[in-house]
Design an enzyme around this catalytic site. Structure first.
Site, PDB file in Angstrom:
ATOM      1  N   PHE A 135       0.834  -1.208   0.000  1.00 28.22           N
ATOM      2  CA  PHE A 135       0.000   0.000   0.000  1.00 28.22           C
ATOM      3  C   PHE A 135       0.864   1.252   0.000  1.00 28.22           C
ATOM      4  O   PHE A 135       1.877   1.329   0.687  1.00 28.22           O
ATOM      5  CB  PHE A 135      -0.907  -0.015   1.242  1.00 28.22           C
ATOM      6  CG  PHE A 135      -1.626   1.274   1.509  1.00 28.22           C
ATOM      7  CD1 PHE A 135      -2.484   1.824   0.573  1.00 28.22           C
ATOM      8  CD2 PHE A 135      -1.457   1.933   2.718  1.00 28.22           C
ATOM      9  CE1 PHE A 135      -3.149   3.021   0.833  1.00 28.22           C
ATOM     10  CE2 PHE A 135      -2.118   3.129   2.991  1.00 28.22           C
ATOM     11  CZ  PHE A 135      -2.967   3.666   2.036  1.00 28.22           C
ATOM     12  N   HIS A 136       0.442   2.256  -0.775  1.00 26.62           N
ATOM     13  CA  HIS A 136       1.074   3.578  -0.794  1.00 26.62           C
ATOM     14  C   HIS A 136      -0.012   4.611  -0.512  1.00 26.62           C
ATOM     15  O   HIS A 136      -0.896   4.840  -1.337  1.00 26.62           O
ATOM     16  CB  HIS A 136       1.704   3.844  -2.161  1.00 26.62           C
ATOM     17  CG  HIS A 136       2.579   5.070  -2.199  1.00 26.62           C
ATOM     18  ND1 HIS A 136       2.175   6.303  -1.723  1.00 26.62           N
ATOM     19  CD2 HIS A 136       3.844   5.258  -2.681  1.00 26.62           C
ATOM     20  CE1 HIS A 136       3.142   7.182  -1.899  1.00 26.62           C
ATOM     21  NE2 HIS A 136       4.159   6.581  -2.482  1.00 26.62           N
ATOM     22  N   SER A 137       0.053   5.269   0.653  1.00 30.80           N
ATOM     23  CA  SER A 137      -0.987   6.241   1.001  1.00 30.80           C
ATOM     24  C   SER A 137      -0.718   7.580   0.328  1.00 30.80           C
ATOM     25  O   SER A 137       0.331   7.794  -0.292  1.00 30.80           O
ATOM     26  CB  SER A 137      -1.046   6.427   2.521  1.00 30.80           C
ATOM     27  OG  SER A 137      -0.020   7.295   2.952  1.00 30.80           O
TER      28      SER A 137
END
Length: 968
Positions: free
Chosen positions: A808-810
């Site tokens: 995941f990359h916020s």
């Protein structure tokens, strides 16, 4: 058998027979070899020969050729005996064909004969070295045999005597043969990669059809060999040019010309062939330099985190506007060789270490290239043959560029971001480019009066079509994996993959080139344009094979329509058409970056996530050219004006041969890159998973060099079994249309999920795993204001257990509401979707123990921090649940990227009860630290990175790995 009607000086011929018997003997014995083995195999070992590595009867119920002829006795012996008998007639057949087709001064008959002999020898290779004996060598000989079939079949068609019946049969049989290859490859991939039950049986049917059609093609020689009587004497004189029947020789030659599309109408010459090779290589240099410019420009906004000013370098392409100044245009056209040679300076740019200066060198080279090619098209516009040759050089150069990028795992070895240390062949590329440029400029420009031509059509419509066409070719076809990743949607695999299906793209591009060259009237028709629009629509809105079918349609359309569009533009003012065309190309380039970079550019939100608008605009621009071409044609018909005469095109045969050679080169590379899917973790004896998270900064290091090899070395030395990569999507013009994951996965022996594709408008998230990926789902998390946040939810099979991995990359720090919404979405996803062991490899943009951290690490998600005492984090985090965490380390990046690599070690529990027990541990028990000496040797982090480490990589922050264990 019959006595000859001829007598020799010793009293006569004792025995003679017609050459037809050579063909029949070869056909009968070859078919007997295969059919006898099939009958015996089915009768004696049916269930064994239909069994493959995944499935058996009843899912698989028809045997492959290899299993039939090589795995069992006695069918193997029957096959080998009869195929050995076949070799005699086979060599005779090749020899007879050479005698029949040879002519003084022609080299093609000898070339074809060589491949005929080579095929016979490689047939012996895969016959007597079976897949059971040595699978690799059996495949090498088999692939070599199939590849050699291409020059053999096309060569035989080209050399066919003027016998309409024989030519017709050869066309039909060879067409069926090559038509069977596409489904053959498809079903083999379905079996080998996707493990689909029954796929191998379907593959077997197509494999058998290739065998039958292969023998049938050579059986057609019976229609030609009746001119031979074995003594040997040519009783009908065909090899000397005599007629076969009452039909005139002229009519028969016309029939042969029609069958071969006029491609092989003239003799082959080595010098002419080298000229064409030089032209294509010069086209390859054009695309190599043009595609490198965006990569260099991209380096600067990465470090400025926004518009840097260096983006203006893309305007180097509008140099054709200089051709609007008549004296300067004349000077440039008279000195085209000098301008083309100046464009090679881009190949020297790798010697410049300063990024700004390197960008300047490449910008100058691109400017010279665009100027030189535009002037070349304009100067040759009145000579149909010369102009077509130039267009073929440009398009075949694009094909070569895509093939070379496939061979280098989506990098180009002569790009200025490459050098010897990371796999570059820059000096070799330059050495080849100089003579290629000299050969390309061998003809003096044709300074004909374009006045009459300039009266036809609209300059604006032609310019729009040039801009749209160049953008489409560059953005979709400059790498074979781009459109494949557009339709990629995770595991299980339901569509094409970059290393197994890319030849379909090359095949479609090749078909488009041939269609555009041979039938430009079809390529410029409204019906064909509608065909291309359908393909673009499918590519934009569909996934899996349906979307990829749209990609293949688009590829065929774009390559074919290039001929009429460039030809139309070349006949108008070069400054207005090519100068404006490249300006429109630049606008489209920015447009397709703006749709994903909307958070960092002015006006970005207006086009946010609208790749569909980009595609629509592109096809409208191309349609403008199609409209202009048809208006011109209609005007000429209405005014009864003559269409410019088509000049002879002897270059076509060399270009067709070159396209065939490029396809063979690609197939050889694809064979070497075919996945083995037998990957093993580093420490299977301890049920250990070593996992990492790394933000790789689009695979450009701090000094503007491509960083895949350096990344590979660090990942391998840290013994990572699973790694999440962020900022990994390079499939846009500005990033070079690259895919770092291909090289890393194949070199490290890992399965790969590319993550949300380039048409999903993210900066990318990817997963590499030593363990099979059973299922994966791609998520785009809520992002009402800022950039889209990509996530992968994958399930891997590790040591017999299913483990979930989230990558995941916020969103960015500037968008707190986005990040809050994303934290709730992901926490719910991790907590509700699965009760299996899981890990999160992520970029969270939060402080430990504060804010959104409490949502990620919560009862909702069920996740635990790999080390709650590490207070020095802001971006990268590893979370887990249901696993035994044993170690955690932070490893410095050196100059590879701007972010460290964080690594965790986990032991996979072997039962649900053990998972529940591990998850129920209290915080004190779970976070108990232990000394390295208490950890088994295989479960420790490599000592290589202790102290000062190696190559700038060392354990840092707490200067050594941390280990964890439960209370005794």
């Amino acid at each position: 058998m019959a006595a000859s009607k001829y007598k020799d000086k010793d009293g006569g011929v004792l025995l003679s027979f017609s050459g037809v018997w050579i063909s029949w003997l070869h056909t009968i014995v070859a078919y007997t070899a295969f059919i006898s083995a099939l009958v015996l195999g089915v009768s004696l070992h049916y269930h064994k020969i239909v069994q493959n590595e995944w499935f058996g009867y009843p899912q698989e119920w028809f045997p492959s050729v290899s299993a039939t002829i090589g795995d069992r006795y006695p069918e193997r012996s029957f096959f080998q005996v009869f195929i050995a008998i076949t070799s005699g007639p086979r060599f005779a057949l090749v020899g007879f064909w050479y005698l029949l087709s040879r002519k003084s001064g022609h080299k093609l008959p000898g070339f074809v004969a060589f491949w005929g002999v080579f095929r016979t020898l490689t047939c012996g290779g895969w016959t007597y070295i079976t897949s059971t004996d040595d699978h690799d060598w059996h495949d090498i000989f088999m692939i070599s045999y199939l590849l050699a079939t291409i020059p053999w079949t096309f060569g035989c068609i080209a050399l066919s005597p003027p016998n309409p019946q024989a030519i017709k049969y050869r066309k039909y049989v060879s067409g069926a043969f090559y038509g069977s290859i596409l489904p053959l490859i498809y079903f083999f991939i379905q079996h080998k990669v996707h493990r689909v039950p029954g796929a191998y049986t379907k593959y077997a049917f197509f494999e058998w059809s290739l065998v039958l059609l292969d023998v049938a093609f050579d059986a057609v020689t019976a229609l030609d060999f009746d001119s031979f009587e074995v003594v040997i004497r040519d009783v009908k004189g065909i090899s000397k040019g005599a007629n076969l029947s009452s039909v005139s020789s002229t009519e028969l030659e016309k029939e042969k010309e029609k069958a071969t599309a006029g491609v092989f109408g003239n003799s082959f010459g080595t010098s002419e062939a080298l000229y064409i090779v030089g032209d294509i290589y010069h086209g390859f240099v054009f695309w190599s330099t043009l595609t490198s410019l965006g990569v260099l420009v991209w380096f600067f906004p990465l470090w400025y985190m926004g518009i840097s000013g260096f983006e203006a370098a893309i305007m180097g392409t509008i140099s054709p506007f200089l051709l609007g100044i008549p004296p300067l245009r004349g000077l440039i056209i008279r000195n085209l060789r000098i301008v083309h040679l100046l464009s090679l300076t881009g190949l020297l740019a790798y010697l410049v270490t300063d990024p700004v200066s390197r960008l300047g060198a490449v910008t100058f080279a691109v400017s010279m290239q665009c100027l030189a090619w535009s002037a070349t098209f304009y100067s040759d516009a009145t000579n149909e043959g010369h102009l077509e040759s130039r267009i073929l050089a440009l398009l075949a150069g694009l094909l070569m560029s895509s093939i070379v990028k496939f061979m280098w795992w989506t990098n180009n070895p002569i790009w200025p971001v490459m050098h010897a240390e990371n796999g570059g062949w820059n000096l070799t590329g330059l050495i080849l480019a100089i003579p290629a440029a000299l050969r390309f400029t061998r003809r003096r420009p044709i300074n004909s009066n374009h006045g009459e031509l300039l009266k036809d059509g609209s300059v604006l419509l032609a310019a729009c079509s040039i801009g749209g066409l160049l953008f489409a070719l560059h953005s979709l076809l400059s790498d074979t994996s781009t459109t494949i990743l557009w339709v990629w949607d995770g595991y299980p695999i339901r569509g094409p993959t970059a290393n197994t299906s890319a030849w379909y793209t090359i095949f479609a591009m090749t078909g488009g080139i041939l269609l555009g060259a041979l039938r430009p009237d079809v390529a410029s028709s409204y019906g064909f344009y509608a065909f291309g629009c359908i393909g673009a629509t499918l590519l934009t809105y569909c996934h899996h094979w349906l979307g990829y079918f749209g990609a293949l349609v688009s590829a065929t359309f774009l390559m074919a329509v290039s001929f009429p569009i460039i030809r139309n533009a070349a006949r108008k003012s070069p400054a207005s058409t090519f100068g404006t065309g490249f300006l429109i190309y630049n606008i489209m380039l920015l447009f397709h970056v703006w749709v994903v970079a909307y958070a960092f550019v002015p006006g970005g939100p207006l086009v946010r996530e609208h790749t569909d608008w980009v595609m629509l605009t592109t096809w409208i621009l191309i349609g403008a050219g199609v409209l202009d071409i048809n208006k011109i044609q209609n005007s000429r018909r209405a005014g009864k004006r003559a269409v410019p005469a088509s000049a002879p095109k002897p270059h076509r045969k060399y270009h067709v041969a070159s396209l065939g050679a490029l396809n063979l080169l690609f197939l050889g590379a694809a064979f070497l890159r075919f996945p083995t899917n037998d990957y093993k973790p580093y420490h299977p004896d301890q049920n250990l998973i070593t996992a990492g998270i790394w933000t790789i900064h689009f695979s450009l290091d701090n000094d503007m060099w491509s960083s895949e090899m350096r990344m590979r070395d660090l990942i391998k030395e840290l013994e990572l079994d699973v790694v999440g990569l962020l900022e990994s999507d390079n499939q846009r013009i500005i990033m070079g249309n690259r895919d770092t994951t291909q090289f890393l996965a194949e070199d490290l022996g890992m399965y790969v999920d590319y993550g949300p594709g380039p048409n999903k408008h993210t900066w990318g998230a990817a997963l590499l795993s030593k363990f099979p990926i059973i299922n994966s789902t791609h998520h785009l998390l809520p992002s009402p204001v800022g950039e889209l946040a990509p996530a992968i939810h994958a399930t891997i099979e590790a040591y017999g257990q299913l483990v979930d991995v989230f990558v995941f990359h916020s969103g960015q720090e500037e968008d707190p509401e986005d990040r809050r919404l994303q934290s709730h979405y992901l926490a719910n996803l991790m907590g509700t979707v699965t009760d299996r062991p899981a890990m999160l490899l992520s970029y969270l943009v939060t402080k430990p123990g504060e804010g959104n951290y409490k949502t990620y690490v919560s009862d909702i998600s069920g996740m635990h921090d790999i080390d709650p005492t590490d207070w020095d984090r802001w971006c990268e985090y590893i979370l887990y649940k249901g696993l035994k965490r044993t170690g955690y380390a932070r490893v410095s990046r050196s100059t590879i990227t701007d972010t460290e690599l964080q690594v965790g070690k986990f032991v996979v529990p072997q039962s649900k009860e053990e998972v529940a027990r591990v998850q129920a541990l209290g915080e004190e028990a779970r976070d108990r630290r232990v000394a390295e000496k208490d950890i088994p040797q295989g479960a420790r982090f490599p000592a290589l990175f202790k102290g000062k480490g190696v190559r700038g990589h060392q354990y840092h922050v707490f200067n050594e790995p941390r280990y964890f264990g439960e209370p005794a």
